[in-house]
Design a protein around this motif. Structure first.
Motif, PDB file in Angstrom:
ATOM      1  N   LEU A 131       0.839  -1.194   0.000  1.00 32.03           N
ATOM      2  CA  LEU A 131       0.000   0.000   0.000  1.00 32.03           C
ATOM      3  C   LEU A 131       0.876   1.246   0.000  1.00 32.03           C
ATOM      4  CD1 LEU A 131      -2.692   1.473   0.109  1.00 32.03           C
ATOM      5  CD2 LEU A 131      -2.710   1.119   2.597  1.00 32.03           C
ATOM      6  N   GLY A 132       1.907   1.240   0.818  1.00 26.98           N
ATOM      7  CA  GLY A 132       2.820   2.374   0.863  1.00 26.98           C
ATOM      8  C   GLY A 132       3.470   2.645  -0.485  1.00 26.98           C
ATOM      9  N   GLU A 133       3.917   1.595  -1.157  1.00 23.40           N
ATOM     10  CA  GLU A 133       4.529   1.750  -2.480  1.00 23.40           C
ATOM     11  C   GLU A 133       3.544   2.366  -3.469  1.00 23.40           C
ATOM     12  OE1 GLU A 133       5.950  -2.075  -3.747  1.00 23.40           O
ATOM     13  OE2 GLU A 133       7.459  -2.174  -2.168  1.00 23.40           O
ATOM     14  N   ALA A 134       2.288   1.928  -3.390  1.00 23.02           N
ATOM     15  CA  ALA A 134       1.270   2.398  -4.338  1.00 23.02           C
ATOM     16  C   ALA A 134       0.963   3.888  -4.173  1.00 23.02           C
ATOM     17  CB  ALA A 134      -0.012   1.580  -4.187  1.00 23.02           C
ATOM     18  N   ILE A 135       1.146   4.416  -2.958  1.00 28.11           N
ATOM     19  CA  ILE A 135       0.826   5.831  -2.733  1.00 28.11           C
ATOM     20  C   ILE A 135       2.062   6.663  -2.382  1.00 28.11           C
ATOM     21  CG2 ILE A 135      -1.590   5.438  -2.142  1.00 28.11           C
ATOM     22  CD1 ILE A 135      -0.865   5.641   0.798  1.00 28.11           C
ATOM     23  N   GLY A 136       3.242   6.066  -2.521  1.00 28.05           N
ATOM     24  CA  GLY A 136       4.480   6.808  -2.314  1.00 28.05           C
ATOM     25  C   GLY A 136       4.855   7.041  -0.867  1.00 28.05           C
ATOM     26  N   LEU A 137       4.578   6.074  -0.002  1.00 25.62           N
ATOM     27  CA  LEU A 137       4.905   6.171   1.419  1.00 25.62           C
ATOM     28  C   LEU A 137       5.686   4.949   1.870  1.00 25.62           C
ATOM     29  CD1 LEU A 137       1.437   7.226   2.878  1.00 25.62           C
ATOM     30  CD2 LEU A 137       3.389   8.710   2.434  1.00 25.62           C
ATOM     31  N   THR A 138       6.290   5.033   3.038  1.00 28.77           N
ATOM     32  CA  THR A 138       6.914   3.856   3.653  1.00 28.77           C
ATOM     33  C   THR A 138       5.841   3.090   4.418  1.00 28.77           C
ATOM     34  OG1 THR A 138       7.430   4.991   5.726  1.00 28.77           O
ATOM     35  CG2 THR A 138       9.104   5.101   3.958  1.00 28.77           C
ATOM     36  N   PHE A 139       6.121   1.836   4.736  1.00 27.04           N
ATOM     37  CA  PHE A 139       5.126   1.067   5.493  1.00 27.04           C
ATOM     38  C   PHE A 139       4.947   1.650   6.888  1.00 27.04           C
ATOM     39  CE2 PHE A 139       8.837  -1.203   7.078  1.00 27.04           C
ATOM     40  CZ  PHE A 139       8.477  -1.532   8.374  1.00 27.04           C
ATOM     41  N   GLN A 140       5.979   2.312   7.422  1.00 28.25           N
ATOM     42  CA  GLN A 140       5.853   2.933   8.742  1.00 28.25           C
ATOM     43  C   GLN A 140       4.842   4.085   8.702  1.00 28.25           C
ATOM     44  OE1 GLN A 140       8.824   2.337   7.242  1.00 28.25           O
ATOM     45  NE2 GLN A 140      10.353   1.620   8.722  1.00 28.25           N
ATOM     46  N   GLN A 141       4.823   4.826   7.607  1.00 25.74           N
ATOM     47  CA  GLN A 141       3.843   5.904   7.481  1.00 25.74           C
ATOM     48  C   GLN A 141       2.435   5.342   7.362  1.00 25.74           C
ATOM     49  OE1 GLN A 141       6.163   7.631   4.231  1.00 25.74           O
ATOM     50  NE2 GLN A 141       5.987   9.612   5.251  1.00 25.74           N
ATOM     51  N   VAL A 142       2.292   4.230   6.648  1.00 30.43           N
ATOM     52  CA  VAL A 142       0.985   3.570   6.547  1.00 30.43           C
ATOM     53  C   VAL A 142       0.543   3.113   7.938  1.00 30.43           C
ATOM     54  CG1 VAL A 142      -0.266   1.581   5.609  1.00 30.43           C
ATOM     55  CG2 VAL A 142       1.298   2.874   4.134  1.00 30.43           C
ATOM     56  N   GLN A 143       1.472   2.558   8.720  1.00 31.62           N
ATOM     57  CA  GLN A 143       1.149   2.137  10.094  1.00 31.62           C
ATOM     58  C   GLN A 143       0.615   3.314  10.909  1.00 31.62           C
ATOM     59  OE1 GLN A 143       4.859   0.549  11.563  1.00 31.62           O
ATOM     60  NE2 GLN A 143       4.136  -1.556  11.391  1.00 31.62           N
ATOM     61  N   LYS A 144       1.258   4.454  10.785  1.00 33.79           N
ATOM     62  CA  LYS A 144       0.825   5.633  11.543  1.00 33.79           C
ATOM     63  C   LYS A 144      -0.566   6.081  11.113  1.00 33.79           C
ATOM     64  CE  LYS A 144       5.368   7.372  12.767  1.00 33.79           C
ATOM     65  NZ  LYS A 144       6.302   8.513  12.675  1.00 33.79           N
ATOM     66  N   TYR A 145      -0.864   6.021   9.824  1.00 35.90           N
ATOM     67  CA  TYR A 145      -2.213   6.335   9.361  1.00 35.90           C
ATOM     68  C   TYR A 145      -3.218   5.361   9.963  1.00 35.90           C
ATOM     69  CZ  TYR A 145      -0.754   9.635   5.683  1.00 35.90           C
ATOM     70  OH  TYR A 145      -0.261  10.700   4.992  1.00 35.90           O
ATOM     71  N   GLU A 146      -2.881   4.081   9.939  1.00 40.28           N
ATOM     72  CA  GLU A 146      -3.814   3.057  10.410  1.00 40.28           C
ATOM     73  C   GLU A 146      -4.078   3.160  11.908  1.00 40.28           C
ATOM     74  OE1 GLU A 146      -2.559  -0.796   9.004  1.00 40.28           O
ATOM     75  OE2 GLU A 146      -3.043  -0.297   6.926  1.00 40.28           O
ATOM     76  N   ARG A 147      -3.133   3.637  12.674  1.00 37.47           N
ATOM     77  CA  ARG A 147      -3.325   3.823  14.118  1.00 37.47           C
ATOM     78  C   ARG A 147      -3.987   5.154  14.438  1.00 37.47           C
ATOM     79  NH1 ARG A 147       2.226   2.820  14.689  1.00 37.47           N
ATOM     80  NH2 ARG A 147       2.339   4.912  15.552  1.00 37.47           N
TER      81      ARG A 147
END
Length: 166
Positions: A52-68
């Motif tokens: 998901l991060g790759e698809a929107i230009g983010l790291t997986f850590q940033q995706v984690q922060k969004y999800e929390r």
């Protein structure tokens, strides 16, 4: 100060309370809800945080922060997420608990306890999401219906005592 400045600016330390956080510094309940919906949809699609991060230009850590809910999702990012996760933007706000949606902006910021959607909602558990994905991988509709009926029937049966064995 110059004569034009007759007011004094007071700057309060808002560290941990800015950008939509509650008075206790916890993430805004709306941000937590939106993040849980991102996680729900991503998991239902079988997509990793990394993908998901790759698809929107983010790291997986940033995706984690969004999800929390630790990081707020901006409008353009929400739009990108909706495209990648193949849902309308409104999906991220669906099923918001009344105790959150009914409150004003000020009331939400004053909430001392943020609801934790991962603890209370079985739809946010990995087990539930894996079960749903496995269920829809059953190709034969008759078999899928039988599995559905079996699980429903098992859900209403009283739990057998461990000492009882047949």
């Amino acid at each position: 100060m110059s004569p034009k400045d007759d007011s004094v600016m007071i700057v309060k330390n808002t560290r941990g309370r800015g950008r939509g956080r509650t008075a206790t510094g916890k993430p805004n309940p709306v941000d937590i809800h939106v993040g849980s919906r991102v996680r729900l949809r991503r998991t239902l699609l079988g997509m990793s945080q990394e993908k998901l991060g790759e698809a929107i230009g983010l790291t997986f850590q940033q995706v984690q922060k969004y999800e929390r809910g630790a990081n707020r999702v901006g409008a353009s990012r929400l739009y990108d997420l909706s495209r990648v996760l193949e849902v309308p933007v409104s999906f991220f706000f669906d099923d918001m608990p009344d105790e959150i949606s009914a409150k004003s902006v000020h009331e939400r910021r004053e909430m001392s306890e943020s609801p934790d959607p991962f603890d209370n909602d079985p739809m946010n558990r990995r087990e539930t999401l894996e079960l749903v994905r496995a269920y829809y991988r059953i190709i034969d509709p008759v078999q899928r219906k039988r599995v559905f009926e079996l699980v429903k029937a098992m859900g209403v049966l009283p739990a057998a005592d461990e000492g009882d064995s047949k």
